[in-house]
Structure formats: C-alpha cells, structure tokens
Design an enzyme around this catalytic site. Structure first.
Site, short mmCIF file in Angstrom:
data_model
loop_
_atom_site.label_atom_id
_atom_site.label_comp_id
_atom_site.label_asym_id
_atom_site.label_seq_id
_atom_site.Cartn_x
_atom_site.Cartn_y
_atom_site.Cartn_z
N HIS A 131 21.47 11.17 52.88
CA HIS A 131 21.33 11.05 51.43
C HIS A 131 20.33 12.08 50.89
CE1 HIS A 131 23.65 7.32 50.72
NE2 HIS A 131 23.36 7.09 51.98
N LYS A 158 13.16 5.75 34.57
CA LYS A 158 11.89 5.54 33.88
C LYS A 158 11.25 6.85 33.44
CE LYS A 158 9.91 2.18 33.35
NZ LYS A 158 9.80 1.26 32.20
N SER A 173 11.84 -0.23 25.59
CA SER A 173 12.29 -0.81 24.32
C SER A 173 11.72 -0.03 23.14
CB SER A 173 11.91 -2.28 24.22
OG SER A 173 10.50 -2.46 24.27
N SER A 224 9.89 -5.30 23.57
CA SER A 224 9.10 -6.03 24.55
C SER A 224 7.66 -5.57 24.60
CB SER A 224 9.72 -5.86 25.95
OG SER A 224 9.55 -4.53 26.40
N GLY A 225 7.41 -4.35 24.14
CA GLY A 225 6.07 -3.77 24.26
C GLY A 225 6.01 -2.69 25.32
N GLY A 226 7.07 -2.55 26.10
CA GLY A 226 7.13 -1.51 27.10
C GLY A 226 7.69 -0.22 26.53
#
Length: 518
Positions: free
Chosen positions: A174, A374, A233, A228-230
């Site tokens: 991989h 992320k 979102s 959500s505060g992250g």
C-alpha cells in the site's frame, strides 16, 4: 463569484472496499493531480467524464477468486489508459488478464521490505531495497501475459509487476499509507512519469467548487447547519454561508456530553468571529435520559445520531420552511461507518452523523466536506478566515464524552471524565505539546481498581489517557509524551479528581486500534 474548478486532468480511483481507498485520492491530490474515488461499479461514462489520464484500482477485503467478489470492469481494460493496481487491485489485474491468484502460505500484514529487481518508471528515484506496508492473504501465483515481476519480498515473490508496453502496473503493498517510505514517490511516478500529468490541482480549488455545489443543491431553499464547535462543522458553515447567505441558520446543541466549558466557548467564539445567525439549544436532559443504562457503543452512537436529527428537525419547524441540514462530515467518518456509497467496505464503527442517521429523517443532507480529510478541512478553514485556535483544535467526536465514558453514561461519570480531561489538556498546552499531538483526551474505564490513599484502601475509577500523532487520522501512532508530563498529569488527576485512584496511558497504534476507544 469564482467558478468551480474544472480539472484539465484527473486520476480516477476505483474503490473495491479498502479502508485506505480515500487515502489514495488524498495522496494523488497532494501530488498536485485532481482525483476522485468512484465505486468499482460506476457507469463508464461518469468515470470518463472526468477526463482521466490514468486509473488506480484500490485494495479490498475480498479474494478475487471467491464467488461474488468484485471484478474488473471491462471498460477499464478497453480504455487504453495506464492502470495501477494496489493489493486487491493487483490481484484483480492478474486474475482478469490470464494470470493466477492463490492463498499465500503465510499472511503478510504490516511492515515488510521489498527488493526492486528490474528497472521500471514506477520505482524511479526510489532505492532498490525499501520498507513497505503489506496487508494481504493472497499472492500472485502466475503472471498474466506481457507482465514481468519487478519487485519481491520475503513472502511475496511478486510484490510488484509491470506491463510497460500497456502501462499497466500492480503492487502488492500500500503506497498510500505513511508506513510505505517511498509510497508518495511511487504514486507521483505513476501520475507524472507514466500518465503524463502536469499537476494543476490545488486545495484552494475545493472552496469555489464546494460553494457552487451547495448553491446548486439548496437553490432558494433554507438550511440549518449542525455546528459542533469543531473545525469541520465551522468550515461547512462558512462554505454554506458563502453559498446561500441569510438562507442559513446555525444550530448549536449542548447535549450535556461536551468538555468542560465548551458550550460557552463555542457560542462566544462563533459570535465573535462568524457573522452567521446562531441558535443555541440546551438539550442535556434529553440526551442523558435517552442514554440511561445504555452500554453498547454502537447503540450509543445510534441514539445520539437520532436525537440530534430530531432536535434539528424540531428547530427547522420552528424556523419554518427549512429543507436542508448542513453537516461537517469528513471522509474518515464515512469509510469507518461504511456509508451506503461504499457498500463493499467492512464497517469499523458507526459515526453518529453517517451510520447513526435515522432512515426517516425529514431534512436533506448537505455535506461539503464529505470527501475531505482533516488536514484538507483545516486548510480550507484557514483560507476562509477561521481563527487559528479554532482551526487547530483537536477533533472531538460527535457523540462527545458518551463514547469516552465506557459503560453507562451518568452525570457523575461525565463530571469525573471532564475534570480528568481538562487537566490532561491543560498540562499538554502548558508543555507546548498540544499542536505536537493531533488528538489527546481522557477515557473513563468501566472498571475500578484497588489503591492506597492516606494509609487507607480505596476502590476507585481508572482513567486512561490517549494521545496520538497522525497526518490523516486513517492511521495513527501513540504520542511519545515526556515521562515527566505524564507523571504530572497522573498526579494531578489522582489528587484533584474525586473517585479516581489510577491513571494509565494508551500505547496502541491505529491500526490495530482506533483512535477513540468506542
């Protein structure tokens, strides 16, 4: 408004169910080439509409010779395009083109070393001997006509094969995971030396494209955004607001499962930096009542996912004429939950905003980050002007502390975990190591242990600390935090958090573990 990016070149990745399929896409984008992940059963015209200059066949959990195993689409063979098969994809090439695949005498999983045995543009600028990451139980027993073996490992006589004239290549390992030392170079060799790509993709292109997609989906309708505060979102909210303006209302739900002081911090930060309408909902009692006595983590996630949706639907009715729900769903959530668009992959866990959604939900989902990782979401957040403190906050699971309180969820157990978690993060920041780790948190275990405090016997709770380093959250390693820091955190938790007499540190990597405990 800038128009969505229309790539002049792309690499299509056909998904055969590997947990790492989207990592291939990410690596190709990092190399500067636009890529999309499509199911292996995709209609040929949809794949070819992307003007691909090459095709990658992903790994997968099946054996190519097993009844019902996914097969290689005929249009791939007929396309005349360069093809790179990875793991299952390589075995599929051999199986389809007249070679043979059989069970290996020893399963090869984890670190291995390959020896490059023949010159090939696929291995240009890489050493003859190189470490790779394997994950397979089958092997190539016979090469198809036109192919030669170009690399081998101790357990795989054919760890890589090539048909240079056709520009078809197969590798048993991989290259997309960080454990393969020269994986990025191998993928770059494929797209540039073999496919002839020029590399015109930049992450900034995503923003304009996402805005246009949201605008096309929502049109003149109204939408709410699950905030959500992250960072995820928040980026989704900014993109949606860019697309539809005042048609968007953000909803922040305090579910009683947040970290210490988080609800007030989210509302304050959001109102200071983002000029978007926000409604805060206190629903702690609803969530805790629904979770009473629930121990199974999958059931927790489903309960929380449905409860969120019902609250959002209720708020939508109060606002009036709302048809869309914007979420900051990321691709790791999708692949670990085995969302419906990836029905050949094995499910790792249900994410409340993917597999935990009720089938009868009344709102249509808008998920602009659904195929991002992320770090890509963070890059978009910075480009959109999100404050750095918000962009670099550690991820926090949608189900919150419910999946970090192992076992039953009660107010008392949540308070214990909040106190321990706050100490850990406070000390991590004080040591200047918060940004050096990508996720750090405390877990309250469903066991008690014997201890001695003040010359007396105690029988109290156990806290586990977890900190990881990772580039993509698909694989992760445990953070080598200083002993002095861990000792200080442990001492503070035992002395400052009532009912805790033992602290342990999790030294598991992902895989085989996941980052979260539940």
């Amino acid at each position: 408004m800038s128009q969505p990016h229309q790539p002049s070149e792309s690499i299509v990745v056909l998904d055969f169910g590997s947990q790492y399929s989207q990592l291939i896409v990410r690596r190709l984008r990092e190399a500067g080439v636009y890529s999309e992940l499509l199911p292996f059963s995709v209609a040929p015209e949809k794949a070819l509409a992307l003007s691909p200059k090459g095709i990658v066949l992903s790994g997968g959990p099946n054996s190519v010779y097993a009844p019902g195993a996914p097969q290689l689409p005929s249009w791939v063979v007929e396309s005349g395009l360069p093809v790179l098969g990875i793991c299952y994809g390589m075995q599929l090439q051999a199986h389809t083109l007249g070679g043979s695949v059989e069970p290996a005498s020893e399963r090869e999983y984890g670190h291995a070393v390959i020896q490059v045995q023949a010159s090939s543009p696929l291995f240009e600028a890489t050493p003859e001997q190189q470490p790779v990451w394997m994950s397979h139980g089958d092997r190539i027993a016979g090469l198809p006509s036109g192919f030669t073996a170009v690399a081998a490992s101790s357990n795989s006589p054919c760890a890589a094969m090539a048909d240079e004239e056709r520009r078809w290549y197969g590798i048993q390992f991989h290259p997309e995971v960080v454990h393969t030392a020269y994986g990025q170079q191998i993928l770059s060799n494929f797209v540039y030396r073999i496919c002839g790509c020029e590399g015109d993709w930049r992450p900034a292109h995503f923003i304009a494209e996402a805005v246009e997609r949201i605008r096309a989906q929502v049109g003149e309708g109204r939408a709410i955004c699950a905030l959500s505060g992250g960072v995820d979102s928040a980026v989704a909210a900014l993109l949606a607001h860019e697309a539809i303006g005042d048609q968007l209302v953000c909803i922040f739900v305090d579910n009683g499962l947040l970290r210490r002081g988080e609800a007030a911090q989210v509302v304050e930060t959001f109102q200071q930096h983002l000029n978007i309408e926000l409604i805060a909902v206190d629903a702690a009692d609803e969530f805790l009542s629904a979770l009473a006595g629930v121990v199974d983590p999958e059931q927790k996630r489903r309960i929380i996912g449905e409860k969120f949706i019902r609250i959002f639907e209720r708020q939508a009715r109060e606002i009036g004429d709302v048809r869309y729900l914007v979420q900051g769903t990321l691709y790791p959530d999708v692949i670990e939950s085995t969302a419906p668009d990836r029905n050949v992959a094995a499910k790792i866990k249900t994410h409340h905003n993917v597999g935990g959604l009720p089938a009868d939900m009344q709102l249509q989902l808008v998920e602009p980050l659904r195929y991002l990782f992320k770090d890509e979401a963070r890059a978009a957040g910075l480009a959109l002007g999100l404050p750095e403190d918000w962009v670099w906050r550690h991820p926090f699971p949608g189900p919150g502390l419910a999946v970090r309180v192992l076992g039953t969820v009660t107010r008392e157990r949540l308070d214990t975990l909040r106190a321990a978690d706050a100490i850990f993060l406070e000390e991590l920041r004080a040591a200047g190591l918060y940004r050096a780790t990508q996720q750090a948190f405390a877990v309250l275990l469903p066991i008690r242990s014997v201890g001695v405090m003040g010359d007396g016997r105690t029988y109290a709770d156990v806290i586990a600390l977890r900190a990881v380093t990772t580039d993509d959250f698909m694989t992760a390693d445990w953070a080598r935090l200083p002993d002095e820091l861990l000792a200080r955190v442990s001492n503070r938790i035992v002395n400052e958090v009532p009912g805790v007499n033992r602290v342990v540190y999790d030294i598991s990597s992902k895989p085989p573990a996941t980052i979260e405990w539940e």
